[in-house]
Structures are given as structure tokens and as C-alpha cells.
Enzyme design. Structure first.
Site, PDB file in Angstrom:
ATOM      1  N   ASN A 171      10.407  -3.405 -15.873  1.00 14.46           N
ATOM      2  CA  ASN A 171       9.176  -3.808 -15.190  1.00 14.46           C
ATOM      3  C   ASN A 171       8.838  -5.246 -15.570  1.00 14.46           C
ATOM      4  O   ASN A 171       8.934  -5.626 -16.740  1.00 14.46           O
ATOM      5  CB  ASN A 171       8.013  -2.904 -15.618  1.00 14.46           C
ATOM      6  CG  ASN A 171       6.660  -3.482 -15.216  1.00 14.46           C
ATOM      7  OD1 ASN A 171       6.297  -3.465 -14.043  1.00 14.46           O
ATOM      8  ND2 ASN A 171       5.918  -4.035 -16.173  1.00 14.46           N
ATOM      9  N   GLU A 172       8.461  -6.035 -14.592  1.00 13.84           N
ATOM     10  CA  GLU A 172       8.047  -7.423 -14.836  1.00 13.84           C
ATOM     11  C   GLU A 172       8.947  -8.072 -15.891  1.00 13.84           C
ATOM     12  O   GLU A 172       8.456  -8.651 -16.881  1.00 13.84           O
ATOM     13  CB  GLU A 172       6.560  -7.494 -15.222  1.00 13.84           C
ATOM     14  CG  GLU A 172       5.663  -7.017 -14.096  1.00 13.84           C
ATOM     15  CD  GLU A 172       4.194  -7.448 -14.201  1.00 13.84           C
ATOM     16  OE1 GLU A 172       3.779  -7.948 -15.247  1.00 13.84           O
ATOM     17  OE2 GLU A 172       3.473  -7.268 -13.189  1.00 13.84           O
ATOM     18  N   GLU A 295       2.794  -2.603  -7.732  1.00 14.51           N
ATOM     19  CA  GLU A 295       1.515  -2.917  -8.392  1.00 14.51           C
ATOM     20  C   GLU A 295       0.725  -3.823  -7.465  1.00 14.51           C
ATOM     21  O   GLU A 295       1.190  -4.915  -7.107  1.00 14.51           O
ATOM     22  CB  GLU A 295       1.724  -3.598  -9.749  1.00 14.51           C
ATOM     23  CG  GLU A 295       2.202  -2.638 -10.817  1.00 14.51           C
ATOM     24  CD  GLU A 295       2.281  -3.248 -12.211  1.00 14.51           C
ATOM     25  OE1 GLU A 295       1.437  -4.118 -12.538  1.00 14.51           O
ATOM     26  OE2 GLU A 295       3.185  -2.855 -12.959  1.00 14.51           O
TER      27      GLU A 295
END
Ligand code: AHR
Length: 490
Positions: A171-172, A295
Site C-alpha cells: 500500500n502506498e 482510498e
């Protein structure tokens, strides 16, 4: 205002997962919000609070992402299995520095999804994890037969494997997930995903970490270097009134200029989805790979007196408009956007539910998701509205946004947002190739800062919308600052 829906120009299927959500070990999302433990005084099933569960079932939550977020790249799943007393305690360094006791882990999350009736979307750890750890998680979850991880699962009380379709590899990773450059992450993605195996008939939909906002280079590099190994690429974009992280703006106290500025910023989602999709089209013209906005939502200053690391914020009619606009955008890009997960489910950022002890309230955003759920798995229809602009000199926005779809019964489902704070909108809908016989509608409306509180939980509720058939058209009256869903029968 003239609105045309061409029921003969059918487009992509609106994937129900566009209405997905995100739950992270952050603040009071998991603990208190979803999970209170079996010994709690609050009504629960296997530790999961029943009031929240019932509301999520009503909203028809289709898919839930977990355990993060930034937390995912610090999470070691083996710390969250087995007898509670043996579970490792850790510091949640990203979110408030609080102790994470790991009492909510893999089994609890899978039980939560089972009780809601939604698909699990599990996000693995690339930033601080190993290939073996990620590989073994999938084996633990889905392998049916004799293997070390299947045996461990059985020892922990779950002989049967689960089904897990959606799996995120990091993630990210451009930020909290390891501060990587796209070339480096693309190579790591290729390596990690190799060992995320399909066991039996469990076919994994592999998701690569995509860009932050307008980082088009990230999308380009990922698609070029790793496109063939992924089924989905993520994208994150949050709506903040101010770009200053130290003062993003209040969730409830803002003036009209700030309202229009915020709505203009959220409308940027259209540009982002369009531009990232165009890059994806270059490498994947058949649109095999999904763009997953896993998100999104509003991000304001935390409520006064709450832990700044817990990201607890109120939710007003402005947020209902933000939700309605973004969901309309995703619907209209259904050919490429096949999942979106608003951040986050309970008590964090643009939540659909807020809790305080044994009390629970539904936010205006909840009502929007529930109304829009009628679009799930429908066929998108070609539509156009001649909306004039409203706002301030600096921030002009379209006064109405919309999307329309047809369900299996042949009903037309329409969702509309009136962004104008001052005037109602009279909309005349022409349905090409369709003779309307019956119309029903629902609407949420209020002042831009109207919101529900634990003392006044029903300030913003769903009401009946004004809609009628006149001379073969569908006339809808939208109050100022409102989100509506209309259903038309032939
Ligand atoms: O949703 C809050 C945080 O925002 C997530 O943990 C992270 O992925 C993003 O930066």
C-alpha cells in the site's frame, strides 16, 4: 434543466465493488467501531457489534479492504492468530502510537466479512514484510489439504479454507509503504506476486499499488513494467479544503466559499480517473486491468479533543455531496473503475457510521451509499445533463451531477446531486427508448453543514423525493444541497 438518458445506449456494467469500503487498524475504526470483543456489554456476535453489522448489511456493503492503509506495510499477520493471550502486542506507529494488541486478526476479519456478507480484500505487507510471509498468508487463508499453514489454521479452529479473491501487494509504496521509486516497486511487485498462489479453485485478483493523486509517471512505469502480472492498479485521492496537512479545515464549521472550494476539489476525481485510465489504455486497450480507487473521501481536521492520530471527523451534507459526486464519476467510468473503497468505514475520515460507547449514528454519507446501492451490477446508461455553473468567482462548479443505469428488471436508476446551496433545481428527464409508467424517489438534504450527532441522530435522514411523470418525461425537483435517487419503471 434538461436531462437526457438514452436507454438504448448501454455501456459497461457498474461493478458493485465501486461501493466498497476500507477498514484500517486506525483510531476507533476496528476496535470500538467494528469490534468490541466477546466480553463487551455492547451487543455483539463473536465480538463484532451487532448494531454496526445490521447497518452495514442494510447498506449492502459489497467488499471490505483490511488491515490498511499504512498499517498494512507494518502488519505481520502471524501476530494476529491463535489464542488471544499469546498474541504479540505492537506499537501502531502510524496512528497515534497506541498499543495494538492484535486481538482482531485474520479469523476475526474473515468472520466480519462472513457476517456482513461481503468480499474480503486483504492488503499484504511489502514495505516491512517478506515474500515468504505474504505467500504463507495466502496459504493459511485458502489452501485446502495438508500443508504447514493449513494445519496451523486448523489448530486455530478453522479447518475449512476461506475464499479470498482480492489481494493487494503493498500500500502506498511510494510513501508510507517504503518510500520506493516506481521502477523499484514494479520489480518488487513482480517478485512478491509470484508467490501469491492460486490454491484449488481460489483464483486471486492481484492488485498492485498505484499512484498517489496525479503521479502519472507511477502509473506509466507500473503498467509498462508489471502490467502483465496484475489484475488491478490502485489510486488514492483525498478531498481536503486546504492543502496544508497541519490545517486541512474543519469538518463542520466552514463558509460557503470553502464549501464550493471543497466540491471543486472533489470534482478533480474526474480528471484523475480519466488521465490514469488513458495511460492504462496505452498498455491495456482491452481494459483487463481494473483501476481501483481504494482510498478516497474527505479529510479534515480531527474533532476537537480527539487524538490527532485517530482521524476522527464529523460528516455533514457537504460530505453527502462529495460521496454522491464521486460515486457518479465512478459509475460513469465503470469500464475501467471496477472497485473503489471510501476511507474509512467507521469512526475514521469520511465514515458512514460513528460510534460512541454503545451508541451508533448513521452519517449523511451512509444514506448516500444506501440510496446508490441500487446501481450495483446494473448496466450504465448514456446520459447528459445541461447543468449551469454555480459557486463563487474562484470556484465554479456544475450545479448538478448525475449517473443513470438499468437493472435486470428493466428499471432505470438515476442518482443526482444538487451542489447549489441556494436554489432548488427542476429537472426534466427525457428517457430515449423508454416510456415511463411509475417513478419513486428518495433524497437527503439539509444545510451544507447539517449533520447527525449522538444527541440529534436524525437531523439528516432519507426523505421522499419530489418526482412525477409529466407528458412522458420524468420531472424531479431537487432541493438545494441534496443527493437523490430516482427509480423509473416502464
Ligand atoms: O486512510 C488513512 C491513510 O491514508 C492510509 O493509511 C494511507 O494509505 C493513506 O495515506
Amino acid at each position: 434543466m434538461k436531462y437526457i438518458i438514452n436507454t438504448q445506449n448501454k455501456k459497461a456494467t457498474i461493478d458493485k465493488n465501486i461501493y466498497g469500503h476500507f477498514s484500517e487498524h486506525l483510531g476507533r475504526c476496528i476496535y470500538e467501531g467494528l469490534y468490541v470483543g466477546e466480553d463487551s456489554q455492547i451487543d455483539n456476535i463473536d465480538g463484532i457489534r451487532t448494531d454496526v453489522l445490521d447497518a452495514l448489511k442494510e447498506m449492502k456493503l459489497p467488499v471490505l479492504r483490511w488491515p490498511g492503509g499504512c498499517f498494512a506495510d507494518e502488519y505481520h499477520w502471524k501476530d494476529g492468530i491463535g489464542p488471544n493471550e499469546n498474541r504479540k502486542k505492537m506499537i501502531n506507529t502510524h496512528w497515534g502510537g497506541v498499543v495494538e494488541d492484535n486481538s482482531f486478526g485474520t479469523h476475526e476479519f474473515m468472520r466480519l466479512c462472513e457476517l456482513i456478507g461481503c468480499e474480503p480484500y486483504i492488503n499484504g505487507n511489502v514495505g516491512s514484510g517478506t515474500v515468504q510471509e505474504m505467500s504463507e498468508w495466502m496459504e493459511y487463508l485458502t489452501f485446502d489439504g495438508l500443508s504447514p499453514m493449513a494445519q496451523l489454521r486448523e489448530e486455530n479452529g478453522h479447518k475449512e479454507p476461506w475464499k479470498v479473491k482480492y489481494f493487494g501487494v503493498g500500500n502506498e509504496n511510494w510513501g508510507c509503504g517504503g518510500n520506493m521509486r516506481p521502477e523499484y516497486y514494479a520489480d518488487l511487485y513482480r517478485r512478491f506476486q509470484t508467490y501469491v498462489r492460486n490454491y484449488g479453485d481460489n483464483k486471486v485478483f492481484k492488485i498492485a499499488c498505484g499512484p498517489n493523486v496525479d503521479d502519472y509517471n507511477w502509473t506509466e512505469v507500473l503498467m509498462k513494467n508489471a502490467g502483465q502480472f496484475m489484475d488491478g492498479l490502485t489510486m488514492h485521492y483525498y478531498t481536503m479544503p486546504n492543502d496544508d496537512w497541519a490545517n486541512k479545515g474543519s469538518a463542520t464549521e466552514f463558509d460557503e466559499a470553502t464549501y464550493y472550494l471543497t466540491i471543486k476539489k472533489t470534482l478533480r476525481m474526474e480528471e484523475l480517473v480519466t488521465k490514469h485510465s488513458a495511460i492504462m489504455d496505452k498498455y491495456d486497450p482491452d481494459k483487463r486491468i481494473a483501476l481501483m480507487v481504494d482510498e478516497w473521501g474527505s479529510w479534515y481536521n480531527v474533532e476537537e479533543g480527539t487524538n490527532p492520530g485517530f482521524l476522527y471527523q464529523q460528516n455533514t451534507m457537504r460530505d453527502a455531496i462529495i460521496a454522491g459526486i464521486n460515486l457518479n464519476i465512478f459509475n460513469k467510468h465503470a469500464d475501467r473503475v471496477r472497485m473503489a473503497n471510501i476511507a474509512q468505514l467507521v469512526n475514521v475520515l469520511q465514515a458512514v457510521i460513528l460510534t460512541e460507547g454503545d451508541k451508533m449514528i448513521l452519517t449523511p454519507t451512509y444514506h448516500v451509499f444506501k440510496m446508490y446501492s441500487e446501481h450495483m451490477d446494473n448496466t450504465l446508461l448514456d446520459s447528459y445533463i445541461a447543468a449551469e455553473e454555480v459557486g463563487t468567482d474562484e470556484n465554479k462548479i456544475p450545479s448538478v451531477t448525475e449517473s443513470a443505469s438499468m437493472n435486470e428488471e428493466g428499471q432505470v436508476v438515476i442518482t443526482l446531486c444538487n451542489t447549489d446551496l441556494a436554489e432548488e433545481k427542476n429537472i426534466t428527464t427525457e428517457l430515449v427508448g423508454f416510456t415511463p409508467a411509475k417513478v419513486t424517489g428518495e433524497v437527503v438534504t439539509g444545510t451544507m453543514s447539517a449533520h447527525n450527532t449522538f444527541e440529534a441522530p436524525t437531523t439528516v435522514v432519507v426523505e421522499e423525493a419530489k418526482a412525477a411523470i409529466v407528458d412522458g418525461t420524468v420531472k424531479v425537483t431537487l432541493p438545494p444541497c441534496s443527493v437523490a435517487r430516482i427509480i423509473v419503471n416502464a
